[in-house]
Design a protein around this motif. Structure first.
Motif, PDB file in Angstrom:
ATOM      1  N   LEU A 153     -11.426  -0.614  -5.887  1.00  0.00           N
ATOM      2  CA  LEU A 153     -10.985   0.761  -6.136  1.00  0.00           C
ATOM      3  C   LEU A 153     -10.847   1.061  -7.622  1.00  0.00           C
ATOM      4  O   LEU A 153     -10.598   0.177  -8.432  1.00  0.00           O
ATOM      5  CB  LEU A 153      -9.641   1.007  -5.446  1.00  0.00           C
ATOM      6  CG  LEU A 153      -9.577   0.725  -3.935  1.00  0.00           C
ATOM      7  CD1 LEU A 153      -8.172   0.976  -3.430  1.00  0.00           C
ATOM      8  CD2 LEU A 153     -10.594   1.584  -3.178  1.00  0.00           C
ATOM      9  N   SER A 154     -10.984   2.337  -7.955  1.00  0.00           N
ATOM     10  CA  SER A 154     -10.742   2.775  -9.330  1.00  0.00           C
ATOM     11  C   SER A 154      -9.233   2.805  -9.572  1.00  0.00           C
ATOM     12  O   SER A 154      -8.422   2.742  -8.626  1.00  0.00           O
ATOM     13  CB  SER A 154     -11.332   4.166  -9.552  1.00  0.00           C
ATOM     14  OG  SER A 154     -10.597   5.136  -8.802  1.00  0.00           O
ATOM     15  N   GLU A 157      -7.629   5.638  -7.718  1.00  0.00           N
ATOM     16  CA  GLU A 157      -7.563   5.385  -6.275  1.00  0.00           C
ATOM     17  C   GLU A 157      -6.449   4.411  -5.934  1.00  0.00           C
ATOM     18  O   GLU A 157      -5.794   4.540  -4.891  1.00  0.00           O
ATOM     19  CB  GLU A 157      -8.915   4.855  -5.783  1.00  0.00           C
ATOM     20  CG  GLU A 157     -10.013   5.919  -5.794  1.00  0.00           C
ATOM     21  CD  GLU A 157     -11.417   5.345  -5.695  1.00  0.00           C
ATOM     22  OE1 GLU A 157     -12.367   6.147  -5.583  1.00  0.00           O
ATOM     23  OE2 GLU A 157     -11.567   4.105  -5.722  1.00  0.00           O
ATOM     24  N   VAL A 186     -10.844  14.156  -2.457  1.00  0.00           N
ATOM     25  CA  VAL A 186     -12.064  13.396  -2.790  1.00  0.00           C
ATOM     26  C   VAL A 186     -11.743  11.910  -2.935  1.00  0.00           C
ATOM     27  O   VAL A 186     -12.444  11.047  -2.393  1.00  0.00           O
ATOM     28  CB  VAL A 186     -12.700  13.936  -4.094  1.00  0.00           C
ATOM     29  CG1 VAL A 186     -13.823  13.006  -4.550  1.00  0.00           C
ATOM     30  CG2 VAL A 186     -13.230  15.340  -3.880  1.00  0.00           C
ATOM     31  N   HIS A 187     -10.668  11.613  -3.659  1.00  0.00           N
ATOM     32  CA  HIS A 187     -10.280  10.209  -3.850  1.00  0.00           C
ATOM     33  C   HIS A 187      -9.900   9.561  -2.518  1.00  0.00           C
ATOM     34  O   HIS A 187     -10.249   8.405  -2.255  1.00  0.00           O
ATOM     35  CB  HIS A 187      -9.098  10.114  -4.816  1.00  0.00           C
ATOM     36  CG  HIS A 187      -9.485  10.268  -6.254  1.00  0.00           C
ATOM     37  ND1 HIS A 187     -10.457   9.487  -6.858  1.00  0.00           N
ATOM     38  CD2 HIS A 187      -9.018  11.109  -7.221  1.00  0.00           C
ATOM     39  CE1 HIS A 187     -10.573   9.838  -8.132  1.00  0.00           C
ATOM     40  NE2 HIS A 187      -9.716  10.839  -8.373  1.00  0.00           N
ATOM     41  N   LYS A 188      -9.204  10.329  -1.695  1.00  0.00           N
ATOM     42  CA  LYS A 188      -8.787   9.807  -0.395  1.00  0.00           C
ATOM     43  C   LYS A 188     -10.004   9.433   0.451  1.00  0.00           C
ATOM     44  O   LYS A 188     -10.041   8.372   1.085  1.00  0.00           O
ATOM     45  CB  LYS A 188      -7.935  10.844   0.338  1.00  0.00           C
ATOM     46  CG  LYS A 188      -7.401  10.369   1.672  1.00  0.00           C
ATOM     47  CD  LYS A 188      -6.505  11.433   2.299  1.00  0.00           C
ATOM     48  CE  LYS A 188      -5.970  10.976   3.640  1.00  0.00           C
ATOM     49  NZ  LYS A 188      -5.093  12.005   4.268  1.00  0.00           N
ATOM     50  N   ALA A 189     -11.007  10.285   0.438  1.00  0.00           N
ATOM     51  CA  ALA A 189     -12.232  10.032   1.206  1.00  0.00           C
ATOM     52  C   ALA A 189     -12.941   8.792   0.679  1.00  0.00           C
ATOM     53  O   ALA A 189     -13.447   7.968   1.447  1.00  0.00           O
ATOM     54  CB  ALA A 189     -13.147  11.246   1.137  1.00  0.00           C
ATOM     55  N   LYS A 190     -12.969   8.645  -0.649  1.00  0.00           N
ATOM     56  CA  LYS A 190     -13.623   7.477  -1.244  1.00  0.00           C
ATOM     57  C   LYS A 190     -12.879   6.193  -0.902  1.00  0.00           C
ATOM     58  O   LYS A 190     -13.484   5.143  -0.659  1.00  0.00           O
ATOM     59  CB  LYS A 190     -13.710   7.647  -2.766  1.00  0.00           C
ATOM     60  CG  LYS A 190     -14.732   8.676  -3.215  1.00  0.00           C
ATOM     61  CD  LYS A 190     -14.833   8.725  -4.727  1.00  0.00           C
ATOM     62  CE  LYS A 190     -15.904   9.703  -5.171  1.00  0.00           C
ATOM     63  NZ  LYS A 190     -16.001   9.768  -6.663  1.00  0.00           N
ATOM     64  N   GLU A 193     -13.679   5.218   2.615  1.00  0.00           N
ATOM     65  CA  GLU A 193     -15.056   4.749   2.713  1.00  0.00           C
ATOM     66  C   GLU A 193     -15.198   3.341   2.122  1.00  0.00           C
ATOM     67  O   GLU A 193     -15.807   2.455   2.734  1.00  0.00           O
ATOM     68  CB  GLU A 193     -15.984   5.714   1.975  1.00  0.00           C
ATOM     69  CG  GLU A 193     -17.456   5.294   2.018  1.00  0.00           C
ATOM     70  CD  GLU A 193     -18.350   6.243   1.241  1.00  0.00           C
ATOM     71  OE1 GLU A 193     -19.561   5.956   1.130  1.00  0.00           O
ATOM     72  OE2 GLU A 193     -17.846   7.255   0.723  1.00  0.00           O
ATOM     73  N   LYS A 194     -14.636   3.112   0.939  1.00  0.00           N
ATOM     74  CA  LYS A 194     -14.755   1.819   0.271  1.00  0.00           C
ATOM     75  C   LYS A 194     -14.094   0.697   1.061  1.00  0.00           C
ATOM     76  O   LYS A 194     -14.581  -0.438   1.086  1.00  0.00           O
ATOM     77  CB  LYS A 194     -14.139   1.888  -1.128  1.00  0.00           C
ATOM     78  CG  LYS A 194     -14.950   2.681  -2.141  1.00  0.00           C
ATOM     79  CD  LYS A 194     -14.277   2.653  -3.490  1.00  0.00           C
ATOM     80  CE  LYS A 194     -15.081   3.419  -4.540  1.00  0.00           C
ATOM     81  NZ  LYS A 194     -14.423   3.392  -5.874  1.00  0.00           N
TER      82      LYS A 194
END
Length: 215
Positions: A153-154, A157, A186-190, A193-194
């Motif tokens: 994660l970033s 995130e 957007v961050h939540k979706a990423k 997904e990750k």
């Protein structure tokens, strides 16, 4: 050093006994035909080293006996002697308390060196198996890295994930981090997904497992 040899083949027991009898620092005090008898001989003689075959049908296997003996008689070092060139067996017996693992077709000099190595309290692994062990450990380390949230994660995130797990809504998270609600979404979706997560309960479980709620 006092040694017990456990193998279901009498000719193997005799062969190993003969090799060891020529060594000034070694004495074979007993032999056994299966795991149960190996346990009994260890209990009776308290040897320094036990040479243990893995497969000894129809009696108790060396796999089972190794765990029992290492637990009840930890002073006896167990050196596995087998024809199985298999990483799974290697990991299993080492985890169950064996001090060494080598193949039966190894030279006599390697056998003697292995016995002396485990007797000193060190671990001995056949060179070929050692290569496999290192390769497997590297693979497991890579797998561990692949599941590390701090690598996946970033930074943003990683900030957002614990807040989601704690039950904060998108608007609350946006206000805390001074970002827009759309950015949070957007961050939540990423993140989902990750990490291959399907819903919030799975995210909460992941955060607890990775100790991210205190981050």
């Amino acid at each position: 050093m006092r040694i017990v040899i456990a193998d279901d083949h009498a000719v193997v027991r005799s062969g190993f006994s003969m090799i060891l009898s020529y060594q000034e620092d070694m004495e074979v005090v007993a032999t056994a035909a299966d795991g149960l008898e190996a346990y009994q001989m260890v209990a009776k003689h308290h040897p320094d080293v036990l040479l243990m075959d893995l497969s000894m049908p129809p009696g108790e296997s060396g796999l089972i006996a190794t765990g029992k003996i290492s637990s009840d008689y930890p002073d006896t070092k167990i050196l596995i002697l087998t024809m199985y060139d298999d990483e799974e067996y290697l990991f299993h017996v080492l985890k169950n308390g064996a001090s060494g693992y080598m193949l039966k077709n190894a030279p006599d000099e390697e056998l003697l060196a292995a016995i002396r190595t485990v007797h000193k309290g060190d671990t001995y692994i056949n060179s070929k198996m050692a290569t496999s062990l290192v390769r497997e450990l590297m693979k497991k380390n890579q797998d561990a890295n692949d599941s590390d949230p701090f690598k996946i994660l970033s930074n943003r995130e990683i900030e957002i994930l614990p807040l989601i797990a704690k039950g904060y809504g998108n608007k609350d998270i946006a206000e805390k981090l001074f970002i827009s609600v759309k950015t949070v979404e957007v961050h939540k979706a990423k993140i989902m997904e990750k990490l291959h997560l399907k819903n919030r309960p799975e995210l909460v479980e992941y955060a607890l497992k990775k100790k991210l709620l205190d981050f």
